[in-house]
Write a protein that holds these residues in place. Structure first.
Motif, PDB file in Angstrom:
ATOM      1  N   ASP A  62     -49.337  30.866  82.412  1.00  0.00           N
ATOM      2  CA  ASP A  62     -50.407  30.812  83.419  1.00  0.00           C
ATOM      3  C   ASP A  62     -50.145  31.716  84.621  1.00  0.00           C
ATOM      4  O   ASP A  62     -50.771  31.558  85.681  1.00  0.00           O
ATOM      5  N   VAL A  63     -49.195  32.627  84.460  1.00  0.00           N
ATOM      6  CA  VAL A  63     -48.966  33.655  85.486  1.00  0.00           C
ATOM      7  C   VAL A  63     -48.945  34.999  84.773  1.00  0.00           C
ATOM      8  O   VAL A  63     -48.265  35.150  83.764  1.00  0.00           O
ATOM      9  N   VAL A  64     -49.701  35.937  85.280  1.00  0.00           N
ATOM     10  CA  VAL A  64     -49.752  37.272  84.666  1.00  0.00           C
ATOM     11  C   VAL A  64     -49.457  38.306  85.748  1.00  0.00           C
ATOM     12  O   VAL A  64     -50.017  38.237  86.849  1.00  0.00           O
ATOM     13  N   LEU A  65     -48.582  39.233  85.414  1.00  0.00           N
ATOM     14  CA  LEU A  65     -48.192  40.269  86.378  1.00  0.00           C
ATOM     15  C   LEU A  65     -48.543  41.650  85.824  1.00  0.00           C
ATOM     16  O   LEU A  65     -48.964  41.781  84.684  1.00  0.00           O
ATOM     17  N   GLY A  66     -48.364  42.642  86.664  1.00  0.00           N
ATOM     18  CA  GLY A  66     -48.516  44.023  86.209  1.00  0.00           C
ATOM     19  C   GLY A  66     -49.941  44.377  85.836  1.00  0.00           C
ATOM     20  O   GLY A  66     -50.902  43.775  86.319  1.00  0.00           O
ATOM     21  N   ASP A  67     -50.081  45.344  84.947  1.00  0.00           N
ATOM     22  CA  ASP A  67     -51.403  45.859  84.613  1.00  0.00           C
ATOM     23  C   ASP A  67     -52.329  44.807  84.000  1.00  0.00           C
ATOM     24  O   ASP A  67     -53.550  44.908  84.119  1.00  0.00           O
ATOM     25  N   ASP A  68     -51.737  43.812  83.328  1.00  0.00           N
ATOM     26  CA  ASP A  68     -52.571  42.775  82.734  1.00  0.00           C
ATOM     27  C   ASP A  68     -53.324  41.963  83.785  1.00  0.00           C
ATOM     28  O   ASP A  68     -54.295  41.267  83.470  1.00  0.00           O
ATOM     29  N   ALA A  69     -52.844  42.040  85.020  1.00  0.00           N
ATOM     30  CA  ALA A  69     -53.516  41.304  86.095  1.00  0.00           C
ATOM     31  C   ALA A  69     -54.743  42.053  86.617  1.00  0.00           C
ATOM     32  O   ALA A  69     -55.636  41.453  87.224  1.00  0.00           O
ATOM     33  N   LEU A  70     -54.797  43.341  86.369  1.00  0.00           N
ATOM     34  CA  LEU A  70     -55.852  44.165  86.995  1.00  0.00           C
ATOM     35  C   LEU A  70     -57.284  43.700  86.695  1.00  0.00           C
ATOM     36  O   LEU A  70     -58.106  43.627  87.609  1.00  0.00           O
ATOM     37  N   PRO A  71     -57.607  43.352  85.437  1.00  0.00           N
ATOM     38  CA  PRO A  71     -59.004  42.961  85.178  1.00  0.00           C
ATOM     39  C   PRO A  71     -59.457  41.742  85.989  1.00  0.00           C
ATOM     40  O   PRO A  71     -60.656  41.559  86.210  1.00  0.00           O
ATOM     41  N   TYR A  72     -58.508  40.948  86.410  1.00  0.00           N
ATOM     42  CA  TYR A  72     -58.859  39.746  87.182  1.00  0.00           C
ATOM     43  C   TYR A  72     -59.046  40.029  88.676  1.00  0.00           C
ATOM     44  O   TYR A  72     -59.332  39.131  89.450  1.00  0.00           O
ATOM     45  N   ALA A  73     -58.824  41.270  89.057  1.00  0.00           N
ATOM     46  CA  ALA A  73     -58.850  41.618  90.476  1.00  0.00           C
ATOM     47  C   ALA A  73     -60.055  42.474  90.850  1.00  0.00           C
ATOM     48  O   ALA A  73     -60.097  43.045  91.936  1.00  0.00           O
ATOM     49  N   VAL A  74     -61.046  42.527  89.954  1.00  0.00           N
ATOM     50  CA  VAL A  74     -62.268  43.294  90.251  1.00  0.00           C
ATOM     51  C   VAL A  74     -63.494  42.452  89.920  1.00  0.00           C
ATOM     52  O   VAL A  74     -63.416  41.528  89.118  1.00  0.00           O
ATOM     53  N   ASP A  75     -64.611  42.771  90.544  1.00  0.00           N
ATOM     54  CA  ASP A  75     -65.889  42.182  90.117  1.00  0.00           C
ATOM     55  C   ASP A  75     -66.816  43.316  89.702  1.00  0.00           C
ATOM     56  O   ASP A  75     -66.376  44.465  89.547  1.00  0.00           O
ATOM     57  N   GLU A  76     -68.087  43.002  89.521  1.00  0.00           N
ATOM     58  CA  GLU A  76     -69.027  44.015  89.037  1.00  0.00           C
ATOM     59  C   GLU A  76     -69.186  45.187  90.005  1.00  0.00           C
ATOM     60  O   GLU A  76     -69.600  46.274  89.626  1.00  0.00           O
ATOM     61  N   SER A  77     -68.850  44.935  91.266  1.00  0.00           N
ATOM     62  CA  SER A  77     -69.052  45.985  92.275  1.00  0.00           C
ATOM     63  C   SER A  77     -67.970  47.053  92.213  1.00  0.00           C
ATOM     64  O   SER A  77     -68.172  48.176  92.651  1.00  0.00           O
ATOM     65  N   ARG A  78     -66.788  46.693  91.679  1.00  0.00           N
ATOM     66  CA  ARG A  78     -65.611  47.583  91.711  1.00  0.00           C
ATOM     67  C   ARG A  78     -65.419  48.148  93.121  1.00  0.00           C
ATOM     68  O   ARG A  78     -65.196  49.342  93.322  1.00  0.00           O
ATOM     69  N   ALA A  79     -65.485  47.253  94.092  1.00  0.00           N
ATOM     70  CA  ALA A  79     -65.489  47.677  95.495  1.00  0.00           C
ATOM     71  C   ALA A  79     -64.120  48.118  95.985  1.00  0.00           C
ATOM     72  O   ALA A  79     -64.019  48.940  96.881  1.00  0.00           O
ATOM     73  N   LEU A  80     -63.057  47.553  95.428  1.00  0.00           N
ATOM     74  CA  LEU A  80     -61.707  47.896  95.882  1.00  0.00           C
ATOM     75  C   LEU A  80     -60.901  48.373  94.681  1.00  0.00           C
ATOM     76  O   LEU A  80     -61.160  47.974  93.555  1.00  0.00           O
TER      77      LEU A  80
END
Lengths: 466, 466
Positions: free
Chosen positions: B29-47
């Motif tokens: 239940d903890v994901v690090l590195g590149d596998d975490a990236l998809p969880y850090a964006v929304d549809e806006s891709r604002a950041l």
């Protein structure tokens, strides 16, 4: 009252404070002494009124000036509307200045295309309703005190009433608020839009805050299309299981506007006092009143669904009035007996066990008391009314009130119910609030209060102490 | 991802912080590195996503522990649901830990008598809708992203959609919230009651707060009776005056569920991409889609009222689908062109002048851009979509976005409109917010933030900066 009278009227305000207060208002808009007393009580008569003065702002700017005056002079302000509250929220104690909004009573703007009306806080509910109805629109929050309740008070208490089942509470119709917070800042919030996701809903924080965060000066209300013609039904109910069952059946038919219930004891007091006939040949422990839009629901379908029960389906206006009078006249019919009143709500699925426990719990305090049960079944909202037995001394009954509060509080917490459904907390229920809310919630309440009113000058001692 | 992978995955968290974080969660239940990236964006891709980790709580208690961890380690948390947001509210920047609620996806309780359902925050909207429909109830807030949008996100953003006209926003259906505030305190607020006037509406403060005040773990939603069969109409509209006029006429007939509009350019792009026929022989600058309950409104009455206009009144499901597809497929049909998007609302009575000023203002930035207009007329809510002309370089178009924001902001302030109707503020609109709100309101926002999140660990930089 003339300026000369005011000079001689007593006030606990220091001379200098009084002089600077008088500088904000026209002399006819400040009242001191005994003439101020009626403005310092509500229907609950929860506190002995001892206001220093009552002021009648006519503009938003006067309220801003008043707030700065109150901060400088460390004088608490108590906002006051139609004073129809039942929890003491508008009562003013010693050294407090009442801010009556009754002279800010203009309807400011009507937008028939968007369905919006902007009013000053002192506009009376019935006036607003009539104004909208004449223009082909409808303001749907409706309750018995509409002839004197003011819209600022409706917002401050998030007033409910008889058509919440379909239309919701006052909160649901507030599109915008103009107010002055405890620092004297003007909050002109929300753009009168159905959709406005621009951060924290400060508007919703002010609604129901009982005058402790800000004084509301103007409100924009959303409106809806006129109420359709109504079918009204009255059903004889065998027991609480039966009531919940009939309610479920009724809900399957169509959207109801109202689902109100009352006990045989309530019917008896209304029919006896007003010389009305009993609804049915047989007497039932409970009665359920249901209201539907006529459009989309045939009267014969209605009658058919409730076939086998004792039911009146209104066929004309007179029958509707009769059915509603059984419900609406309960409160006024028992007021002379000075009942102990409380206003509570729980989930409909818990209502049977909860009412049972309430009756047993209250009876255990004193087996000689009597109950009048009525309320808004569709909202799980019950108005508890306990009456002394005929041979009970007033004082012997009145000393039971505190114990009744405790019983209701304890049972509320078992059922995750609320100790204040629609009447608010005011002073009468503030001791019950910490039993219902967590410490974390009470801490947040106190911190929110300080955000809006750092000096504690707005309606102190209401909702919670300092 | 295995525990071994996690050991080697990079994280900006200090070793000790990471170790104590891992102590709260099961290793899967903890994901690090590149596998975490998809969880850090929304549809806006604002950041640009740069999370330190993503964690997947399975219990409320883990969220409490996580909050205490975040305070001790001074690590910001970014709550994340279905990541269908359009304003960047769920985007995570450098050194932030994403809190994905997708593993808290149980439906916990269903109360058919009271019409309530309690769910964990990670339950997907469509799952909730289907669950309720199968049980004879209806959850009425509906929008295009329902297949992945989660209910925690719906509450955090106060989601709206296509049936707000009749049913309101997500706020109107939230009966109770369980959440963890920024101090790690559990807030288990509201008793799931329609009526509960027990002080400040903390519930309403959390709804729409975009994860900046608390992390919502459970929600109880109110439900309503199943949606009736619908009449759906499409009307050809000559100009904006005509649109408001037809809308007014439609509103007089009966309560509408939806009143949606779109421009000829929108119809063109949908019909061309999907090979659909045009709705009418004639082309109109605008089209208005209206939806009514069949019960209580005869189809011939409907057709008659709109006689003289080019109108399709749906006579079967296929026609309904066709009419709705013209509206619902607009967004997906233009996404490949990466339009500049905005989501604004104003009063219906101002909509003509406001849309006119918006089009002129945006055209003044660059006359070569094209517009697709559509939205929810009944809510005064317009989704602005600006497309580059076919010969415009992408980069030349993208540099215009900031100027578009400014123009929309300026015009919003003239019309007392909102710069965020239903998509929220997130990061994309936080610079526009101070232009819309007063300094007093922004001050109150910041103070409220500190009440719930004194250390600023909850979704910092969303809504406003520090």
């Amino acid at each position: 009252m003339s300026a000369i009278n005011k000079q001689v009227a007593t006030s606990s305000l220091a001379d200098q404070s009084l002089a600077s207060l008088m500088a904000i208002f026209d002399s006819r808009d400040v009242v001191l002494g005994d003439d101020a007393l009626p403005y310092a009580v509500d229907e609950s008569r929860a506190l002995t009124p001892q206001p220093s003065a009552v002021v009648f702002p006519r503009t938003h700017e006067q309220v801003v000036d008043l707030m700065h005056w109150a901060r400088s002079n460390k004088v608490p302000l108590v906002p006051s509307g139609g004073r129809t509250g039942l929890s003491g929220g508008a009562c003013a104690g010693a050294n407090e200045v009442v801010v009556s909004m009754e002279k800010m009573n203009r309807i400011l703007d009507f937008d028939p295309i968007s369905g919006l009306v902007r009013v000053e806080a002192g506009v009376v509910l019935e006036t607003l309703q009539e104004y909208c109805t004449e223009r082909g629109w409808y303001y749907p929050v409706d309750y018995a005190s509409k002839g004197s309740a003011q819209m600022g008070g409706a917002v401050a208490t998030n007033a409910g009433g008889i058509r919440v089942l379909k239309f919701g509470m006052t909160r649901d119709w507030v599109a915008g608020i103009k107010a002055v917070d405890g620092t004297g800042e003007t909050l002109d919030i929300d753009r009168c839009l159905v959709k406005d996701n621009s951060g924290y809903s400060v508007k919703d924080l002010l609604v129901g805050s009982e005058g402790t965060l800000a004084i509301v000066t103007e409100i924009t209300f959303r409106l809806t299309r006129p109420l359709e013609h109504q079918h009204t039904l009255l059903v004889g109910i065998h027991d609480l299981d039966h009531m919940v069952d009939v309610f479920g059946k009724a809900r399957n038919l169509a959207q109801m506007n109202a689902a109100e219930f009352f006990s045989e004891s309530a019917v008896r007091v209304v029919t006896e006092l007003h010389g009305l006939k009993s609804p049915f040949h047989e007497h039932y422990p409970f009665y359920l009143l249901l209201e539907y839009d006529e459009a989309g629901l045939d009267i014969d379908t209605l009658a058919e669904v409730f076939d086998g029960l004792d039911v009146i389906v209104s066929r004309n206006e007179k029958q509707k009035e009769y059915i509603w009078s059984l419900r609406e006249w309960i409160s006024s019919s028992i007021n002379a007996q000075k009942p102990y009143k409380n206003d509570v709500a729980c989930r409909i699925s818990h209502i049977k066990e909860w009412l049972h426990d309430l009756e047993s719990g209250l009876n255990a305090v004193n087996p000689a008391v009597n109950f009048i049960w009525f309320g808004h079944l569709g909202d799980g909202n019950v108005h508890i009314n306990v009456l002394p037995s005929p041979d009970m001394a007033r004082v012997a009954f009145d000393v039971l009130h505190e114990r009744f509060d405790q019983v209701i509080s304890e049972i509320a917490s078992q059922y995750h119910a609320t100790i204040s459904a629609e009447h608010g907390v005011g002073v009468l229920k503030k001791d019950m609030l910490p039993g219902m809310l967590s410490d974390a919630e009470m801490t947040i309440y106190r911190k929110i209060k300080r955000v809006f009113d750092p000096d504690g000058i707005l309606n102190p001692g209401k909702l919670f102490d300092g």
